[in-house]
Scaffold this motif. Sequence first.
Motif, PDB file in Angstrom:
ATOM      1  N   VAL A  41      -4.398 -26.004  24.118  1.00 45.45           N
ATOM      2  CA  VAL A  41      -4.909 -25.666  22.925  1.00 45.45           C
ATOM      3  C   VAL A  41      -4.343 -26.561  21.847  1.00 45.45           C
ATOM      4  CG1 VAL A  41      -3.192 -23.531  23.221  1.00 45.45           C
ATOM      5  CG2 VAL A  41      -5.415 -23.173  22.353  1.00 45.45           C
ATOM      6  N   ASP A  45      -6.319 -26.455  18.189  1.00 47.90           N
ATOM      7  CA  ASP A  45      -5.502 -26.552  17.003  1.00 47.90           C
ATOM      8  C   ASP A  45      -5.079 -26.715  15.868  1.00 47.90           C
ATOM      9  OD1 ASP A  45      -4.451 -23.808  18.191  1.00 47.90           O
ATOM     10  OD2 ASP A  45      -2.795 -24.131  18.853  1.00 47.90           O
ATOM     11  N   SER A  65      -5.774 -20.444  28.053  1.00 48.33           N
ATOM     12  CA  SER A  65      -5.450 -20.368  26.414  1.00 48.33           C
ATOM     13  C   SER A  65      -6.933 -20.312  25.610  1.00 48.33           C
ATOM     14  CB  SER A  65      -4.208 -20.945  26.055  1.00 48.33           C
ATOM     15  OG  SER A  65      -4.081 -22.208  26.336  1.00 48.33           O
ATOM     16  N   ARG A  69     -10.070 -17.966  24.067  1.00 48.15           N
ATOM     17  CA  ARG A  69     -10.431 -18.927  22.499  1.00 48.15           C
ATOM     18  C   ARG A  69     -11.875 -19.268  22.312  1.00 48.15           C
ATOM     19  NH1 ARG A  69      -5.608 -21.440  20.354  1.00 48.15           N
ATOM     20  NH2 ARG A  69      -7.012 -22.275  18.005  1.00 48.15           N
TER      21      ARG A  69
END
Length: 165
Positions: A41, A45, A65, A69
Amino acid sequence: MRLLLIADTHVPKRARDMPAPVWAQAEAADAVVHAGDWVDVRLLDELERRCRRVIGVYGNNDGPSLRARLPEVATAELEGVRFAVVHETGPAKGREARCAAAYPDAEVLVFGHSHIPWDTTADTGLRLLNPGSPTDRRRQPHHTYMTVDVSGGRLGEVVLHTVAT
């Protein structure tokens, strides 16, 4: 509108980070389209921090994770062109007809999974694009990604780039 198409980055499993030329393209692009298998992840980000817009999906190597999203299938209209993004499309044989039936509202389908660059058009006009992988070439001769310009409801020239290693 300038787009960067990437997939199967597998960071940090296959590479510590994306290559510098890919980051440069990402930062210059109006949107980055990532067709899954991010693995961590932190790459999502970082792309969201450094890029204007990120359109992505999760792949088969992406854990909870990332799945929390990202969708399995993403859609976006960019400069009047309807895009769909998915990680896996199944076997190469019959791909165009199968994808045209599965994504009838899309004009362009960006996909990944195979790490094999792909650029074909279905009988319906659906353009299928797989940018390969900028970090894990598998049996391909080069690490790759794609760029494309979109303007006035039209897809411009699709360019397959190789990454020097």
